[in-house]
Design a protein around this motif. Structure first.
Motif, PDB file in Angstrom:
ATOM      1  N   UNK A  61       0.832  -1.201   0.000  1.00 51.47           N
ATOM      2  CA  UNK A  61       0.000   0.000   0.000  1.00 51.47           C
ATOM      3  C   UNK A  61       0.866   1.250   0.000  1.00 51.47           C
ATOM      4  N   UNK A  62       1.879   1.259   0.854  1.00 54.75           N
ATOM      5  CA  UNK A  62       2.764   2.425   0.924  1.00 54.75           C
ATOM      6  C   UNK A  62       3.554   2.624  -0.363  1.00 54.75           C
ATOM      7  N   UNK A  63       3.838   1.547  -1.081  1.00 52.26           N
ATOM      8  CA  UNK A  63       4.594   1.639  -2.328  1.00 52.26           C
ATOM      9  C   UNK A  63       3.700   1.941  -3.534  1.00 52.26           C
ATOM     10  N   UNK A  64       2.378   1.854  -3.355  1.00 50.13           N
ATOM     11  CA  UNK A  64       1.478   2.086  -4.487  1.00 50.13           C
ATOM     12  C   UNK A  64       1.486   3.555  -4.876  1.00 50.13           C
ATOM     13  N   UNK A  65       1.151   3.802  -6.109  1.00 49.96           N
ATOM     14  CA  UNK A  65       1.174   5.164  -6.646  1.00 49.96           C
ATOM     15  C   UNK A  65       0.079   6.008  -6.004  1.00 49.96           C
ATOM     16  N   UNK A  66       0.437   7.184  -5.521  1.00 44.27           N
ATOM     17  CA  UNK A  66      -0.592   8.061  -4.949  1.00 44.27           C
ATOM     18  C   UNK A  66      -1.531   8.627  -6.017  1.00 44.27           C
ATOM     19  N   UNK A  67      -1.168   8.430  -7.287  1.00 45.46           N
ATOM     20  CA  UNK A  67      -1.979   8.952  -8.387  1.00 45.46           C
ATOM     21  C   UNK A  67      -3.111   8.009  -8.783  1.00 45.46           C
ATOM     22  N   UNK A  68      -3.131   6.802  -8.225  1.00 47.89           N
ATOM     23  CA  UNK A  68      -4.178   5.851  -8.577  1.00 47.89           C
ATOM     24  C   UNK A  68      -5.235   5.818  -7.478  1.00 47.89           C
ATOM     25  N   UNK A  69      -6.421   5.404  -7.862  1.00 53.02           N
ATOM     26  CA  UNK A  69      -7.524   5.330  -6.903  1.00 53.02           C
ATOM     27  C   UNK A  69      -7.249   4.236  -5.876  1.00 53.02           C
ATOM     28  N   UNK A  70      -7.501   4.560  -4.614  1.00 46.62           N
ATOM     29  CA  UNK A  70      -7.319   3.598  -3.527  1.00 46.62           C
ATOM     30  C   UNK A  70      -8.525   3.706  -2.596  1.00 46.62           C
ATOM     31  N   UNK A  71      -8.870   2.600  -1.991  1.00 47.96           N
ATOM     32  CA  UNK A  71      -9.932   2.568  -0.995  1.00 47.96           C
ATOM     33  C   UNK A  71      -9.321   1.984   0.278  1.00 47.96           C
ATOM     34  N   UNK A  72      -9.098   2.818   1.264  1.00 46.98           N
ATOM     35  CA  UNK A  72      -8.510   2.373   2.522  1.00 46.98           C
ATOM     36  C   UNK A  72      -9.438   2.852   3.625  1.00 46.98           C
ATOM     37  N   UNK A  73      -9.787   1.934   4.501  1.00 43.30           N
ATOM     38  CA  UNK A  73     -10.700   2.299   5.576  1.00 43.30           C
ATOM     39  C   UNK A  73     -10.432   1.432   6.793  1.00 43.30           C
ATOM     40  N   UNK A  74     -10.577   2.042   7.927  1.00 46.61           N
ATOM     41  CA  UNK A  74     -10.496   1.307   9.184  1.00 46.61           C
ATOM     42  C   UNK A  74     -11.746   1.662   9.969  1.00 46.61           C
ATOM     43  N   UNK A  75     -12.430   0.673  10.466  1.00 44.13           N
ATOM     44  CA  UNK A  75     -13.645   0.901  11.246  1.00 44.13           C
ATOM     45  C   UNK A  75     -13.539   0.122  12.557  1.00 44.13           C
ATOM     46  N   UNK A  76     -13.906   0.771  13.619  1.00 50.47           N
ATOM     47  CA  UNK A  76     -13.941   0.106  14.925  1.00 50.47           C
ATOM     48  C   UNK A  76     -15.390  -0.274  15.196  1.00 50.47           C
TER      49      UNK A  76
END
Length: 180
Positions: free
Chosen positions: A112-127
């Protein structure tokens, strides 16, 4: 070349050699390259961004551990070119045990950290606060959804990584007590 239907569904990592092989981030990325289609050492090196010698070294370790295998060969200008593929559709890692690092999640975060910031990403954390039944149901639904989309995967499309973790974190008073 073996058909995807000929591959075992899962490969269970059981030995120290296998665990060392999958614990390395470079080898994890090589296995990601081989997840959908076989590749030569040269192709792997290009896709992972390695020198051919490094790629060959890591593939040999994966092959020795039984995680990848040669699925086809061909002669090119007098040299035998080997195509490698995963030994199974999925890999099952042993439970890391209390206090041990979770290799799979560490690799996911590194990717995730190495992925391009220019591409769409879906990252979520829910408690959440769930009953045992709700916890089990959510885990089953997440696994079913991942399996559904894995079945839709097309090797001609760009790679997408899905990583999820559903767990009950240690309670603060437990973690303080364990630290003593």
């Amino acid at each position: 070349m073996p058909d995807a239907d000929d591959l075992p569904e899962t490969f269970h990592v059981t030995t120290d050699e296998q665990l060392r092989a999958v614990s390395n981030l470079t080898r994890h990325r090589i296995m990601a390259v081989l997840r959908f289609e076989p590749a030569t050492i040269t192709q792997i090196a290009e896709r992972v961004g390695l020198a051919k010698g490094s790629s060959s070294y890591h593939v040999r370790l994966l092959e020795r551990a039984g995680l990848v295998k040669v699925v086809r060969t061909r002669k090119v200008r007098g040299v035998t070119e080997r195509y490698y593929a995963m030994a199974a559709r999925g890999i099952v890692l042993p439970d890391p045990g209390e206090g041990a690092p979770d290799v799979l999640m560490r690799h996911a975060v590194a990717d995730l950290e190495a992925s391009s910031p220019d591409t769409e990403r879906h990252v979520r954390m829910a408690h959440l606060r769930l009953t045992e039944e709700q916890f089990a149901e959510l885990g089953a639904r997440l696994n079913a959804l991942a399996d559904e989309y894995r079945a839709l995967s097309d090797p001609s499309l760009p790679d997408v990584t899905l990583a999820f973790a559903l767990f009950r974190p240690a309670r603060r008073d437990e973690s303080k007590r364990d630290a003593k």
